[in-house]
Motif scaffolding. Structure first.
Motif, PDB file in Angstrom:
ATOM      1  N   PHE A   1     -47.877   2.649  -1.679  1.00  0.00           N
ATOM      2  CA  PHE A   1     -47.975   1.250  -2.094  1.00  0.00           C
ATOM      3  C   PHE A   1     -47.315   1.052  -3.436  1.00  0.00           C
ATOM      4  CE2 PHE A   1     -51.370   0.451   0.986  1.00  0.00           C
ATOM      5  CZ  PHE A   1     -51.143  -0.892   1.292  1.00  0.00           C
ATOM      6  N   LEU A   2     -46.454   0.047  -3.538  1.00  0.00           N
ATOM      7  CA  LEU A   2     -45.920  -0.358  -4.831  1.00  0.00           C
ATOM      8  C   LEU A   2     -46.868  -1.425  -5.342  1.00  0.00           C
ATOM      9  CD1 LEU A   2     -42.651   0.088  -3.233  1.00  0.00           C
ATOM     10  CD2 LEU A   2     -42.963   0.898  -5.579  1.00  0.00           C
ATOM     11  N   ALA A   3     -47.710  -1.031  -6.289  1.00  0.00           N
ATOM     12  CA  ALA A   3     -48.846  -1.880  -6.663  1.00  0.00           C
ATOM     13  C   ALA A   3     -48.882  -2.132  -8.157  1.00  0.00           C
ATOM     14  CB  ALA A   3     -50.133  -1.211  -6.180  1.00  0.00           C
ATOM     15  N   THR A   4     -47.731  -2.423  -8.732  1.00  0.00           N
ATOM     16  CA  THR A   4     -47.673  -2.684 -10.173  1.00  0.00           C
ATOM     17  C   THR A   4     -48.313  -4.037 -10.476  1.00  0.00           C
ATOM     18  OG1 THR A   4     -45.414  -3.481  -9.809  1.00  0.00           O
ATOM     19  CG2 THR A   4     -45.662  -1.241 -10.630  1.00  0.00           C
ATOM     20  N   ARG A   5     -48.738  -4.201 -11.726  1.00  0.00           N
ATOM     21  CA  ARG A   5     -49.471  -5.412 -12.076  1.00  0.00           C
ATOM     22  C   ARG A   5     -48.502  -6.581 -12.259  1.00  0.00           C
ATOM     23  NH1 ARG A   5     -51.654  -3.932 -16.416  1.00  0.00           N
ATOM     24  NH2 ARG A   5     -53.261  -2.517 -15.702  1.00  0.00           N
TER      25      ARG A   5
ATOM     26  N   LEU B   1     -58.442  -0.315 -11.640  1.00  0.00           N
ATOM     27  CA  LEU B   1     -58.997  -0.726 -10.346  1.00  0.00           C
ATOM     28  C   LEU B   1     -58.441   0.110  -9.185  1.00  0.00           C
ATOM     29  CD1 LEU B   1     -60.569  -2.789  -8.590  1.00  0.00           C
ATOM     30  CD2 LEU B   1     -58.525  -4.242  -8.640  1.00  0.00           C
ATOM     31  N   ILE B   2     -57.117   0.160  -9.091  1.00  0.00           N
ATOM     32  CA  ILE B   2     -56.496   0.827  -7.944  1.00  0.00           C
ATOM     33  C   ILE B   2     -56.801   2.331  -7.900  1.00  0.00           C
ATOM     34  CG2 ILE B   2     -54.277   1.331  -6.794  1.00  0.00           C
ATOM     35  CD1 ILE B   2     -53.377  -1.495  -7.604  1.00  0.00           C
ATOM     36  N   PRO B   3     -56.791   3.029  -9.053  1.00  0.00           N
ATOM     37  CA  PRO B   3     -57.113   4.460  -8.993  1.00  0.00           C
ATOM     38  C   PRO B   3     -58.472   4.749  -8.339  1.00  0.00           C
ATOM     39  CG  PRO B   3     -56.163   3.939 -11.118  1.00  0.00           C
ATOM     40  CD  PRO B   3     -56.362   2.624 -10.408  1.00  0.00           C
ATOM     41  N   GLU B   4     -59.393   3.793  -8.400  1.00  0.00           N
ATOM     42  CA  GLU B   4     -60.703   3.952  -7.764  1.00  0.00           C
ATOM     43  C   GLU B   4     -60.626   3.838  -6.242  1.00  0.00           C
ATOM     44  OE1 GLU B   4     -63.959   4.145  -9.372  1.00  0.00           O
ATOM     45  OE2 GLU B   4     -62.580   4.872 -10.924  1.00  0.00           O
ATOM     46  N   MET B   5     -59.583   3.198  -5.774  1.00  0.00           N
ATOM     47  CA  MET B   5     -59.513   2.872  -4.344  1.00  0.00           C
ATOM     48  C   MET B   5     -58.663   3.847  -3.533  1.00  0.00           C
ATOM     49  SD  MET B   5     -58.575  -1.136  -4.922  1.00  0.00           S
ATOM     50  CE  MET B   5     -58.200  -1.354  -3.195  1.00  0.00           C
ATOM     51  N   VAL B   6     -57.739   4.516  -4.214  1.00  0.00           N
ATOM     52  CA  VAL B   6     -56.704   5.245  -3.470  1.00  0.00           C
ATOM     53  C   VAL B   6     -56.812   6.751  -3.665  1.00  0.00           C
ATOM     54  CG1 VAL B   6     -55.158   3.261  -3.686  1.00  0.00           C
ATOM     55  CG2 VAL B   6     -54.949   5.155  -5.309  1.00  0.00           C
TER      56      VAL B   6
ATOM     57  N   ALA C   1     -50.373   5.286  -4.655  1.00  0.00           N
ATOM     58  CA  ALA C   1     -50.036   3.984  -5.238  1.00  0.00           C
ATOM     59  C   ALA C   1     -49.236   4.152  -6.518  1.00  0.00           C
ATOM     60  CB  ALA C   1     -51.307   3.191  -5.521  1.00  0.00           C
ATOM     61  N   ILE C   2     -48.182   3.375  -6.617  1.00  0.00           N
ATOM     62  CA  ILE C   2     -47.414   3.284  -7.862  1.00  0.00           C
ATOM     63  C   ILE C   2     -48.037   2.129  -8.634  1.00  0.00           C
ATOM     64  CG2 ILE C   2     -45.104   3.053  -8.890  1.00  0.00           C
ATOM     65  CD1 ILE C   2     -45.401   5.360  -6.747  1.00  0.00           C
ATOM     66  N   VAL C   3     -48.653   2.440  -9.760  1.00  0.00           N
ATOM     67  CA  VAL C   3     -49.394   1.420 -10.504  1.00  0.00           C
ATOM     68  C   VAL C   3     -48.877   1.310 -11.931  1.00  0.00           C
ATOM     69  CG1 VAL C   3     -51.499   1.842  -9.152  1.00  0.00           C
ATOM     70  CG2 VAL C   3     -51.179   3.033 -11.339  1.00  0.00           C
ATOM     71  N   THR C   4     -49.238   0.192 -12.572  1.00  0.00           N
ATOM     72  CA  THR C   4     -48.885   0.013 -13.977  1.00  0.00           C
ATOM     73  C   THR C   4     -49.829   0.855 -14.840  1.00  0.00           C
ATOM     74  OG1 THR C   4     -48.197  -2.232 -13.469  1.00  0.00           O
ATOM     75  CG2 THR C   4     -48.576  -1.738 -15.787  1.00  0.00           C
ATOM     76  N   GLU C   5     -49.265   1.464 -15.882  1.00  0.00           N
ATOM     77  CA  GLU C   5     -50.065   2.263 -16.820  1.00  0.00           C
ATOM     78  C   GLU C   5     -51.336   1.525 -17.206  1.00  0.00           C
ATOM     79  OE1 GLU C   5     -47.600   2.923 -20.222  1.00  0.00           O
ATOM     80  OE2 GLU C   5     -46.644   4.676 -19.319  1.00  0.00           O
ATOM     81  N   GLY C   6     -52.438   2.227 -17.179  1.00  0.00           N
ATOM     82  CA  GLY C   6     -53.689   1.637 -17.627  1.00  0.00           C
ATOM     83  C   GLY C   6     -54.462   0.925 -16.528  1.00  0.00           C
TER      84      GLY C   6
ATOM     85  N   PRO D   1     -44.574   2.445 -16.621  1.00  0.00           N
ATOM     86  CA  PRO D   1     -44.854   1.538 -17.735  1.00  0.00           C
ATOM     87  C   PRO D   1     -44.750   0.079 -17.305  1.00  0.00           C
ATOM     88  CG  PRO D   1     -43.006   3.008 -18.251  1.00  0.00           C
ATOM     89  CD  PRO D   1     -43.353   3.227 -16.831  1.00  0.00           C
ATOM     90  N   GLU D   2     -45.430  -0.761 -18.053  1.00  0.00           N
ATOM     91  CA  GLU D   2     -45.372  -2.194 -17.781  1.00  0.00           C
ATOM     92  C   GLU D   2     -43.994  -2.735 -18.163  1.00  0.00           C
ATOM     93  OE1 GLU D   2     -48.597  -4.415 -19.505  1.00  0.00           O
ATOM     94  OE2 GLU D   2     -48.152  -5.970 -18.011  1.00  0.00           O
ATOM     95  N   VAL D   3     -43.420  -3.553 -17.280  1.00  0.00           N
ATOM     96  CA  VAL D   3     -42.136  -4.197 -17.606  1.00  0.00           C
ATOM     97  C   VAL D   3     -42.201  -5.665 -17.183  1.00  0.00           C
ATOM     98  CG1 VAL D   3     -40.690  -2.130 -17.371  1.00  0.00           C
ATOM     99  CG2 VAL D   3     -41.113  -3.546 -15.358  1.00  0.00           C
ATOM    100  N   HIS D   4     -41.252  -6.448 -17.640  1.00  0.00           N
ATOM    101  CA  HIS D   4     -41.147  -7.831 -17.181  1.00  0.00           C
ATOM    102  C   HIS D   4     -41.017  -7.814 -15.653  1.00  0.00           C
ATOM    103  CE1 HIS D   4     -39.684 -11.875 -16.598  1.00  0.00           C
ATOM    104  NE2 HIS D   4     -39.902 -12.145 -17.863  1.00  0.00           N
ATOM    105  N   GLU D   5     -41.722  -8.702 -14.983  1.00  0.00           N
ATOM    106  CA  GLU D   5     -41.787  -8.639 -13.521  1.00  0.00           C
ATOM    107  C   GLU D   5     -40.426  -8.552 -12.837  1.00  0.00           C
ATOM    108  OE1 GLU D   5     -44.512 -11.265 -11.610  1.00  0.00           O
ATOM    109  OE2 GLU D   5     -43.807 -10.730  -9.600  1.00  0.00           O
ATOM    110  N   ILE D   6     -39.447  -9.301 -13.322  1.00  0.00           N
ATOM    111  CA  ILE D   6     -38.154  -9.307 -12.627  1.00  0.00           C
ATOM    112  C   ILE D   6     -37.411  -7.976 -12.786  1.00  0.00           C
ATOM    113  CG2 ILE D   6     -37.924 -11.820 -12.950  1.00  0.00           C
ATOM    114  CD1 ILE D   6     -35.382 -10.918 -14.717  1.00  0.00           C
ATOM    115  N   LEU D   7     -37.877  -7.127 -13.699  1.00  0.00           N
ATOM    116  CA  LEU D   7     -37.217  -5.836 -13.911  1.00  0.00           C
ATOM    117  C   LEU D   7     -37.958  -4.689 -13.222  1.00  0.00           C
ATOM    118  CD1 LEU D   7     -36.341  -6.251 -17.719  1.00  0.00           C
ATOM    119  CD2 LEU D   7     -34.971  -6.894 -15.727  1.00  0.00           C
ATOM    120  N   THR D   8     -39.022  -5.029 -12.517  1.00  0.00           N
ATOM    121  CA  THR D   8     -39.874  -4.022 -11.872  1.00  0.00           C
ATOM    122  C   THR D   8     -39.105  -2.959 -11.081  1.00  0.00           C
ATOM    123  OG1 THR D   8     -41.620  -5.660 -11.711  1.00  0.00           O
ATOM    124  CG2 THR D   8     -41.828  -3.743 -10.283  1.00  0.00           C
ATOM    125  N   PRO D   9     -38.133  -3.352 -10.225  1.00  0.00           N
ATOM    126  CA  PRO D   9     -37.475  -2.335  -9.390  1.00  0.00           C
ATOM    127  C   PRO D   9     -36.871  -1.189 -10.193  1.00  0.00           C
ATOM    128  CG  PRO D   9     -36.917  -4.512  -8.586  1.00  0.00           C
ATOM    129  CD  PRO D   9     -37.650  -4.713  -9.896  1.00  0.00           C
TER     130      PRO D   9
END
Ligand code: F6R
Length: 366
Positions: free
Chosen positions: A276-280, A311-316, A303-308, A323-331
């Protein structure tokens, strides 16, 4: 020549902080809000006025086109179509004179992409090339273009060429958006700064390489994989699945996460790894419920998640942080762990990573 690495592919993956910087070099300087691509000078107006942008390419380059669809629509409010060159060229497509075609190709020699360009040209469209190989056939066949400057890519599986394509397409989309006034000065400033920070963020993903290797070890002998993402991460899911297929020969499928319940969910059981690509970002909540749907069917989730993220680490079953980036730069950051995962799995399976069976670096026949 491999600079101490076992394969060109891993060398090229680790080169990305530099190759991404190279594709922005001289074009972007956030400090003085400078953004200029030489090849775009005479075509910026044309792009800004285009009724439609048609992006053509094959394979990974087509995936970069899909990312660009989100970019151009979001930032520049231009109607975009993304086409497999091979389908486009044989379909008698509707092409008008104020359509702008952007052809994407690492090698610049892909036969279908070249033929799509010739077809669009014959209908009067303007063609802009985004190529890596300088002086290649596609670079010469286009009216103008911007090179990706990723440097030679030797590994057959495309890695640094993809991130360079996405970087250059992002620069173009931002430049067009600025010209059209579809983004504010503030957003413009933010985006330029965020882009400049990307090489450093990619570097940070590498800190998790040994963790990714452990995950690869656990899944070395999986027979199938599913990759799911939404929004800017949907093309990344496709790209992750393609990388795995190409070099490890494991069957993998990428899907937009919401499409899962329209069929692929039937495949989920305890033997099915799901990446899952599950970044914030703006689809975070939606992705969280898609993860729940897979866990409820005992799928094994990476799951590929944003640092910190807590929630998701508990589920998967496994998480890999980016690292967190501007949404349009996520890829640009979320594709990195997927490249590494496929590389490590392929190596563990003893595959010829740099020259996978049946594949060639440039596909000069249709
Ligand atoms: C994927 C891959 C291929 C190419 C495709 C297009 O890793 O290598 O899918 O992306 O053959 O090639 P170019 O970009 O050279 O036109």
């Amino acid at each position: 020549e491999k600079g101490g690495y076992d394969h060109f592919m891993i060398k090229e993956i680790f080169e990305q902080p530099r190759s991404i910087a190279d594709s922005m070099r001289g074009r972007l300087r956030a400090a003085d809000m400078h953004l200029q691509l030489g090849g775009l000078n005479n075509y910026l107006e044309k792009l800004a006025c285009a009724e439609r942008i048609i992006l053509v390419g094959c394979g990974t380059s087509w995936h970069a086109g899909l990312v660009a669809e989100y970019l151009f629509e979001e930032l520049a409010r231009i109607n975009v179509e993304v086409e497999y060159a091979s389908e486009f060229r044989y379909r008698n497509p509707v092409i008008r004179e104020n359509d702008m075609v952007i052809a994407i190709s690492q090698s610049g020699e892909t036969a279908d992409t070249l033929a799509a360009i010739e077809l669009a040209k014959s209908k009067g469209a303007t063609i802009f090339g985004v190529c890596n190989v300088v002086g290649s056939s596609i670079a010469r066949a286009t009216h103008a273009g911007a090179y990706t400057h990723a440097g030679p890519e030797i590994g057959v599986a495309s890695t640094k060429a993809f991130t360079a394509q996405v970087t250059v397409l992002t620069l173009i989309a931002i430049a067009v958006a600025r010209r059209k006034n579809t983004i504010s000065e503030e957003t413009y400033r933010q985006l330029l700064g965020a882009l400049e920070a990307i090489p450093g963020k990619v570097e940070k993903v590498f800190e998790h390489a040994s963790r990714i290797k452990e995950i690869a070890y656990i899944f070395t002998y999986a027979r199938n994989f599913i990759y799911l993402g939404r929004g800017f991460n949907f093309p990344v899911a496709l790209e992750g699945a393609l990388k795995l297929k190409e070099i490890s020969y494991i069957h993998a499928e990428g899907y937009p996460a919401a499409e899962m319940k329209h069929g692929p969910i039937a495949l989920i059981d305890e033997d099915m790894p799901v990446v899952f690509l599950a970044t914030r970002d703006s689809s975070y909540e939606k992705i969280v419920s898609n993860i729940q749907e897979v866990k409820a069917r005992r799928g094994r989730v990476i799951a590929i998640v944003t640092e910190g993220d807590t929630l998701i680490p508990e589920m998967v079953d496994f998480v890999i942080e980016v690292p967190e980036v501007h949404e349009i730069l996520t890829p640009l950051v979320s594709v990195i762990p997927l490249q590494l995962l496929s590389y490590y799995i392929a190596v563990m399976r003893g595959r010829n990573v740099d020259q996978p069976r049946n594949l060639a670096k440039s596909v000069t026949v249709e």
